[in-house]
Enzyme design. Structure first.
Site, PDB file in Angstrom:
ATOM      1  N   GLU A 762       0.681  -1.138  -0.095  1.00 30.19           N
ATOM      2  CA  GLU A 762      -0.182  -0.192   0.115  1.00 30.19           C
ATOM      3  C   GLU A 762       0.978   1.383  -0.236  1.00 30.19           C
ATOM      4  OE1 GLU A 762      -3.032   0.847  -0.188  1.00 30.19           O
ATOM      5  OE2 GLU A 762      -3.649  -1.232   0.283  1.00 30.19           O
ATOM      6  N   ASP A 763       1.877   1.059  -0.901  1.00 31.04           N
ATOM      7  CA  ASP A 763       2.420   2.630  -1.002  1.00 31.04           C
ATOM      8  C   ASP A 763       3.552   3.716  -0.221  1.00 31.04           C
ATOM      9  OD1 ASP A 763       1.692   3.433  -3.793  1.00 31.04           O
ATOM     10  OD2 ASP A 763      -0.277   4.007  -2.878  1.00 31.04           O
ATOM     11  N   ALA A 764       3.727   1.850   1.002  1.00 31.72           N
ATOM     12  CA  ALA A 764       5.112   2.397   1.802  1.00 31.72           C
ATOM     13  C   ALA A 764       6.229   2.277   1.298  1.00 31.72           C
ATOM     14  CB  ALA A 764       4.689   1.923   3.531  1.00 31.72           C
ATOM     15  N   ARG A 948      -1.376   3.376 -11.661  1.00 32.18           N
ATOM     16  CA  ARG A 948      -0.457   4.729 -11.671  1.00 32.18           C
ATOM     17  C   ARG A 948      -0.403   5.916 -12.733  1.00 32.18           C
ATOM     18  NH1 ARG A 948       0.323   4.015  -6.406  1.00 32.18           N
ATOM     19  NH2 ARG A 948      -1.341   3.868  -4.357  1.00 32.18           N
TER      20      ARG A 948
END
Lengths: 1153, 319
Positions: A762-764, A948
């Site tokens: 999750e984008d960490a 994205r």
């Protein structure tokens, strides 16, 4: 031939240099076209980043204020005309502060530090007569008020200063100016977007009725006129009239008695007259045939004034028609014919709109919009305050002169007081509320505190445009991207959420015009063959051989050769004979030539092309590079001109010179200038999915970095600074233009795109501990603490005393110096006292403000202030400043500072709208490494890419990697590949290969944990990362026991109040569904607000526990026989009691459990 | 009970040694040993670095923490580090870490008195111990920069600004903070083994050969100008990027070259910060690795090992 050795060296050298020619330079596209880029910095040099604000304010100070004073220059006594005061001239002095009869010169930094307003006196020259035999007297330089001064405007001390002088004033040389300093806080007046004034706008109302509206605004009056078709009849809606009035009657009242003339004026097309017929019939039905009948009819419709009954009953309708109705059309000697013609044009366009829906005006079209700037807004405010001041003076004179016996000599010049204007301006600027009763203006949030979170945020704030609508409206039209925004407003930079698409930002090269004198232009139009309407009959108005000429919304007349006329005007503009911002627009559809010289239009410069050939040649650019030329000379020589949105419709603009065709009239200067300042920071934005750029625009403002060169001498309430800010390896032209490379907000992190440790979902992102040790992402947080040494009305005041070095609170007073203040360099912990202050117990009675009273020690109570910080970071007192505030109290300001290194949960972002928190921090030896020894600073999960679609980020990585290996900053300007302002991927790959990397930017890595090679090649290279202001340390919160709310006895809410975490409805539902009844009971009652009540089993009401009898008693039954004790939430008990107070009896029925 | 012995005798062949640079081969062992050595070099070999700063006067533009952080990162000559004590288990001082066995004191005193900016550098740090001084990089390349090449810049002072401080340097390891890491770069690679299929290679034209050679971003192959044969120029330049293999595939000649990584042969590159010599770093690292293994072996016999390692403990004992 003998070749000497050094010659040979020379040869070799030559040979070598020959070989070492930069391949990139060779590979760069051969520029056939002239490189016009240099014009952009030149433009920004003359214009500055916030020129629109400065221009507008300068215009107000130089011209606007004079006009306002000129228009209201006389105060007279109502009976005696000899008693009067006349303003002759007005000017703004130097920014200064009135001390005790001496004025101190001010500079902005001084104002910021000591919480005062950066304002300059408004001087007027007056001429007055007191009515006696003294004759006319004159006074020069009378102060009527103090005007807050915009920084770097022509009144500011910083105007035209060079870097060194600015530094001496304690000012940052990169600061754009354009804001005000009011009571020490920096305030910006946002640009306000509005619908054009004085223009006919045809649209439909909510019911779908076609209407024509004009918002008139002249120096004297502001009004709104609406003509609407309702049920086939045409009515006028005007504020002066109580209800709608038929338009035909209005026309008759203005002298158009003949219906035929009306029809002729609108156009003889039978379809037109058909639509007009019901309205004509209507007026006949009302029995109105003549002007006097019409006026009589209108007289009945005149709005009754709420406040007073006017003395004159007659002629009010005519007055409204003359003054309020279409107030922008001037009336000379009661000649209402221009207004008739204006109405006719409005009606004609409405009818056209009914016949053909395409001719409706688009309210969202940028050409129909105006951007109101600080100068205009201040002018409005000033006008109102100036009039108020004059009125007050007038009333005072009346009152004074009506008294028969006067103690002192009457002097009219004594009665203009200056605090009305001073306070009014200051209040409006500091609250942002523009309440102007005279113009029925009541707007909030006009001024905002200038965001000083990052340099780019500050600049971005200055280019922001506030919306005309409230944000809550759920309409898509105004929010959508308009094609006419091109080059004027940034397509990327808009907030997400409710203000999306409404709040906009100016593009890099956009300019907002200021007003220009109309009279010479009107004269010029007539000289160029515009036929005056006065001389024409109604029939001739819409002859097919001529176009109407409309100047600033005013119908001047008609012209038989509109194109020639427009070309002539443009020629004059290019020759510099008329203002460069005058726009000439031939509207073929409406058969009109629109000329505009008014302010608030957005426009932008373009290169002029003749038959598709650019007027700018290489020698022009060379002259520019050599400094012989500047932007102004380009304008003056007619190589470049400003076009506004309307005139752009008459132009054919080629994006590049190569694309120009025969018909092309203009060529863009640089395509990347369609973006604004903030969107300009994104490298390769044209390779990204569009919303990503928008996200970055929002996040760029939250990034930490350097704020300004004077950041360490500022006293902002909160400053976030980066310890080692860097300039991006992959830059853009915009970055250089706005000096982001000097005040950057981020660091170039070496990023590996791979999955690692599982703490990167999750984008960490995973961070390298050694990188953090070495200073990556390290930041300084500074906060301001303020304490005021208050003086009281009875002459007493607070005092600061020497701390007790021993005693019960010696622990907390450790950081205090002997003067009772915390000293710089001390570590300040939560609950530490930073000022050892005492206040008098009695601050009301006795004494008076003038003389100070000595009090005994016992008459003071302690009011020391303690630091309420969070545990977990070390905070140090950075600076202490003492100053006097506006009430001449001693004000003590502290800056406290803490240095933080990134921790798990801190938020980071690249420049592509890819934010993520730090998921875990890993030792360097566990990090993957390449055989060159490169070890990334952070690891980003590749799942961030597919959805994205931020291809720009990948190219940034490649470009930065090539940049570090060859030692040259690479560029990634928007749409920059054809013009050489962005490096192409092919050339980047070549550079990479030349330095021994794979062309695709991937590296062969080994696992740091096992030492074995990783299964895949890893995409690795530097990416510019921003640290955002959201840090866990400021958000982390947990509580055991803590404070409770008084009324309900439940735990408080929110981190700032050390509140509890709520088990909400949904959580409760889960627990119910799960059947965890004990848990619900514990969460909702025992840990919240348990309370024991005495309940009467008989009456079911709550009693009380009597301590005397040691038993519960029911106050209803007056005994304690049937009392049971039970537990319930206090909130429940409260509800019962509140119900009881409303005459509702809740009864409890108890059964055995 | 005695299992099969996996004991091997790794060999080290040193290729190149400079003060702060070393390249060596490690053979006849596997990745675990090589990686252990690398990890120890980065994070377990002790050095000395400034750990505590007491600032007396600081009127410079940088704040106290900033300067302290910069001082911490200045590499110090740490030849003594192995012999020194960690201040946490030093018994000469009671844990405050300020005795001669576990700490070195530094003083810095600088004030700018004229109009030119004064650079405060690591050379302004005065050490109480002449063996522990900031690393000096100037002499190595003195031919280029003779003009009094100063050390590492700590802060720049303007007229009137002053910096006085006392700093305590202590022994530490890179695991605690990167400032104690002696290694700037420690990396290794598997030694590549390249076989050229000469037969297939000969089927290529000269241009194709050249193309094949150029296809590698690093210079691995070359063409012998005399006989036009492709030969391995330097196998170690090969970055395992598969470019040549892909090229061979694209040319329709799969198996033109075969490249394998030798599983038991590593080429190490070590660069130090200058605190200790590269060779010393290797020796120290091996020493520490030995100690660590000893510690495991010792604890293996004890009961705690069972608690600590559980079944693994028994396994280590050879059970």
């Amino acid at each position: 031939m003998v070749v000497r050795e050094d010659d040979a060296d020379l040869f070799n050298g030559l040979h070598e240099t020959g070989l070492n020619i930069d391949k990139q330079a060779l590979a760069a596209p051969v520029k056939k076209a002239v490189d016009k880029f240099k014009l952009v910095p030149e433009f920004l040099k003359v214009r500055g980043l916030v020129k629109q604000h400065l221009d507008s304010f300068n215009f107000f100070v130089r011209t606007g204020i004079k006009k306002i004073v000129q228009a209201n220059n006389l105060i007279t006594h109502s009976r005696d005309q000899n008693i009067y005061l006349r303003y002759k001239d007005v000017r703004i002095g130097q920014p200064s502060m009135m001390g005790d009869s001496v004025s101190d010169l001010l500079n902005p930094q001084k104002c910021r530090l000591s919480d005062i307003t950066y304002a300059a006196p408004i001087y007027v020259n007056i001429e007055y007569s007191n009515g006696g035999n003294e004759g006319i007297q004159r006074k020069r330089d009378v102060i009527i008020g103090r005007l807050p001064i915009m920084l770097k405007s022509c009144c500011c001390v910083l105007y035209g200063r060079d870097e060194e002088e600015l530094a001496r004033y304690g000012e940052c040389p990169l600061d754009p100016g354009g804001y005000f300093v009011v009571k020490g806080t920096e305030k910006v007046i946002l640009m306000q977007e509005q619908l054009s004034k004085n223009r006919i706008i045809i649209d439909t109302d909510q019911k779908g009725c076609v209407q024509a509206s004009v918002t008139s605004s002249s120096e004297a009056r502001k009004s709104k006129t609406v003509i609407r078709i309702e049920k086939e009849k045409i009515y006028l809606h005007l504020n002066g009239f109580a209800s709608k009035v038929p338009i035909m009657i209005v026309l008759k009242a203005m002298g158009m008695e003949s219906d035929q003339e009306v029809v002729q004026m609108i156009g003889r097309d039978p379809r037109y007259s058909e639509l007009l017929l019901p309205s004509i019939e209507d007026s006949v039905k009302e029995g109105v045939h003549t002007q006097s009948q019409a006026l009589e009819f209108l007289e009945r419709k005149v709005q009754k004034s709420q406040f007073y009954t006017p003395v004159v009953k007659e002629g009010r309708a005519l007055k409204i028609l003359q003054e309020t109705f279409l107030a922008n059309v001037p009336v000379h000697e009661n000649n209402l014919r221009p207004k008739c013609i204006y109405v006719a044009v409005m009606l004609r366009r409405m009818i056209e709109a009914i016949l053909n829906k395409d001719t409706l005006d688009d309210k969202d079209y940028v050409g129909n919009k105006r951007v109101e700037l600080s100068g205009q807004l201040l002018a409005l405010l000033f006008e109102d305050l100036f009039k108020t001041m004059n009125e007050m003076a007038h009333q005072k004179i009346e009152v004074l002169l009506s008294k028969t016996a006067r103690t002192s000599r009457f002097d009219i010049s004594q009665h203009i007081k200056n605090d009305c204007i001073t306070n009014g301006l200051e209040r409006a600027l500091s609250t942002g509320n523009w309440d102007i009763k005279r113009f029925r203006m009541n707007r909030k949030g006009m001024s905002q505190v200038l965001g000083r979170l990052s340099y780019i945020g500050t600049v971005g704030h200055m280019t922001r445009i506030a919306p005309q609508f409230e944000k809550s409206r759920k309409v898509s039209g105004p929010r959508a991207l308009q094609p006419s925004q091109w080059g004027m407003l940034c397509p990327c930079d808009t907030p997400e959420g409710e203000a999306c698409g409404l709040v906009k930002n100016l593009a890099l090269m956009a300019h907002v015009t200021t007003d220009e004198d109309e009279r010479p232009l009107i004269a010029l139009c007539y000289a160029l063959g515009v036929e005056d309407l006065e001389l024409l009959s109604a029939e001739e108005l819409h002859m097919p051989d001529s176009y109407l000429v409309i100047f600033n919304g005013l119908i001047l007349g008609k012209h038989r050769m509109p194109q020639t006329f427009a070309n002539l005007m443009r020629k004059l503009r290019r020759a510099g004979k008329i203002g460069e911002f005058v726009s000439i627009f031939v509207n073929e559809k409406q058969r009109c030539v629109y000329l505009a010289s008014d302010g608030s239009r957005v426009c932008r410069p373009l290169v002029i092309a003749d038959k598709g050939v650019s007027r700018i040649k290489e020698h022009h650019m060379k002259e520019l590079r050599d400094g012989v030329r500047n932007f102004q000379s380009f304008l003056k020589e007619g190589l470049i001109e400003y076009l506004d949105v309307n005139e752009e419709n008459n132009a054919l603009i080629a994006l590049y010179e190569e694309d120009a065709r025969e018909e092309t009239t203009h060529i863009e200067i640089e395509p990347f200038t369609i973006l604004g300042v903030i969107a300009g920071l994104i490298p390769y934005p044209h390779h990204n999915q569009s919303p990503r750029n928008t996200y970055q625009c929002a996040m760029g403002k939250q990034a930490m970095g350097n704020i300004a060169f004077n950041q360490l001498s500022r006293f902002d309430s909160l400053i976030y600074l980066l310890v080692y800010p860097q300039r991006p390896l992959l830059t853009t032209r915009t970055i250089e233009l706005v000096s982001y490379d000097k005040l950057g907000a981020g660091q170039n992190a070496s990023v590996a795109v791979m999955s690692y440790s599982g703490y990167d979902i999750e984008d960490a992102i995973v961070m390298n501990k050694s990188s953090l040790d070495r200073g990556f992402g390290r930041c300084i947080v500074m906060k301001k603490l303020v304490a005021i040494n208050q003086k009281y009305a009875n002459g007493t005041s607070d005092r600061i005393i020497r701390p007790q070095r021993d005693g019960h609170d010696a622990e907390q007073t450790q950081i205090l110096d002997d003067d009772g203040l915390a000293s710089p360099g001390e570590i300040i912990r939560p609950r530490d006292i930073y000022i050892n202050k005492q206040s008098p117990i009695d601050t009301k009675s006795g004494g008076n403000a003038g003389n100070t009273v000595k009090l005994k020690d016992s008459q003071y109570k302690s009011s020391k202030q303690t630091y309420k910080g969070t545990e977990g970071d070390t905070t140090v007192v950075d600076r202490v400043a003492l100053c006097t505030d506006k009430n001449s109290n001693l004000c003590i300001k502290y800056m406290i500072r803490s240095t933080r290194r990134p921790e798990v949960g801190d938020k980071f972002s690249s420049r592509h709208g890819q934010k993520g928190v730090c998921g875990t921090i890993v030792q360097q030896e566990d990090f993957p490494f390449s055989e060159r020894g490169v070890c990334p600073d952070l690891i980003m999960n590749p799942h961030g890419f597919p959805s994205r679609m931020t291809v720009g980020k990948m190219i940034e990585l490649l470009g930065s990697k090539a940049g570090v290996s060859c030692g040259r900053f690479h560029y990634g300007s928007a749409f920059g590949e054809p013009s050489g302002h962005a490096d192409k991927v092919e050339t980047i790959s070549e550079t990479l290969v030349k330095h021994g990397f794979s062309y695709n930017g991937k590296d062969f890595l080994y696992s740091g944990i096992t030492g074995e090679p990783l299964q895949a090649y890893i995409f690795m290279g530097p990416i510019y990362y921003q640290k955002l202001k959201h840090m866990v340390l400021d958000k982390m919160h947990a509580r055991g026991n803590g404070p409770r709310v008084m009324m309900t006895r439940q735990p408080t809410e929110g981190r700032s109040k050390n509140g509890g975490l709520r088990v909400g409805e949904m959580e409760r539902d889960c627990l119910i569904a799960y059947g965890a009844s004990m848990l619900i009971h514990e969460r909702l009652m025992l840990s919240s607000d348990p309370f024991e009540v005495q309940v009467c089993r008989k009456c079911g009401l709550m009693g009380y526990y009597s301590e005397k009898l040691k038993a519960g008693i029911c106050s209803m039954c007056k005994n304690g026989e049937n009392i049971s004790t039970m537990k319930m939430p206090y909130a429940c008990k409260l509800l019962f009691q509140e119900l009881q107070s409303m005459n509702i009896v809740p009864r409890l029925k108890l059964t055995d459990a | 009970m005695e299992g099969v012995s996996y004991q091997r005798f790794p060999k080290i062949k040193i290729r190149e040694v400079k003060d702060d640079y070393m390249k060596f081969e490690l053979r006849e062992t596997d990745a675990s040993i090589a990686n252990a050595l690398r990890r120890v070099m980065i994070s377990e070999v002790p050095t000395i670095a400034i750990d505590l700063v007491e600032i007396e006067v600081n009127s410079s533009v940088l704040n106290d923490e900033f300067i302290a952080h910069r001082l911490g990162l200045v590499p110090l000559i740490s030849e003594r580090a192995m012999a020194m004590r960690f201040s946490r288990d030093c018994d000469a001082c009671d844990g405050d870490g300020q005795c001669e066995y576990c700490s070195v004191e530094f003083h810095l005193r600088a004030k700018c008195i004229n109009d030119t900016t004064l650079d405060v550098t690591s050379k302004d740090l005065y050490s109480s111990d002449h063996t522990v001084v900031p690393v000096d990089f100037s002499d190595a390349s003195s031919t280029i920069d003779n003009t009094e090449s100063r050390g590492i810049i700590i802060v720049k002072l303007r007229r009137g600004q002053e910096l006085i401080l006392r700093a305590i340097a202590r022994k530490g390891i890179g695991k605690d903070h990167a400032k104690w890491s002696p290694a700037a770069t420690v990396t290794f690679m598997y030694e590549p083994e390249i076989y050229i299929n000469e037969e297939l290679m000969e089927t290529l034209t000269m241009e194709e050969k050249q193309e094949f050679v150029d296809s590698s971003p690093t210079k691995v192959f070359d063409i012998n100008p005399r006989n036009g044969q492709v030969y391995v120029h330097n196998a170690e330049n090969y970055a395992y990027d598969d470019e040549v293999l892909k090229k061979a595939e694209a040319m329709g000649k799969p198996g033109l070259v075969e490249i394998h990584a030798k599983e038991d042969s590593f080429i190490f590159t070590v660069e130090t910060t200058g605190g200790i010599k590269a060779s010393q770093l290797l020796i120290n690292a091996i020493e520490i690795l030995k100690q660590k293994l000893d510690a495991v072996r010792l604890s293996a016999d004890t009961v705690e090992a069972d608690e600590q390692f559980g079944e693994l403990g028994a396994h280590m004992r050879g059970g």
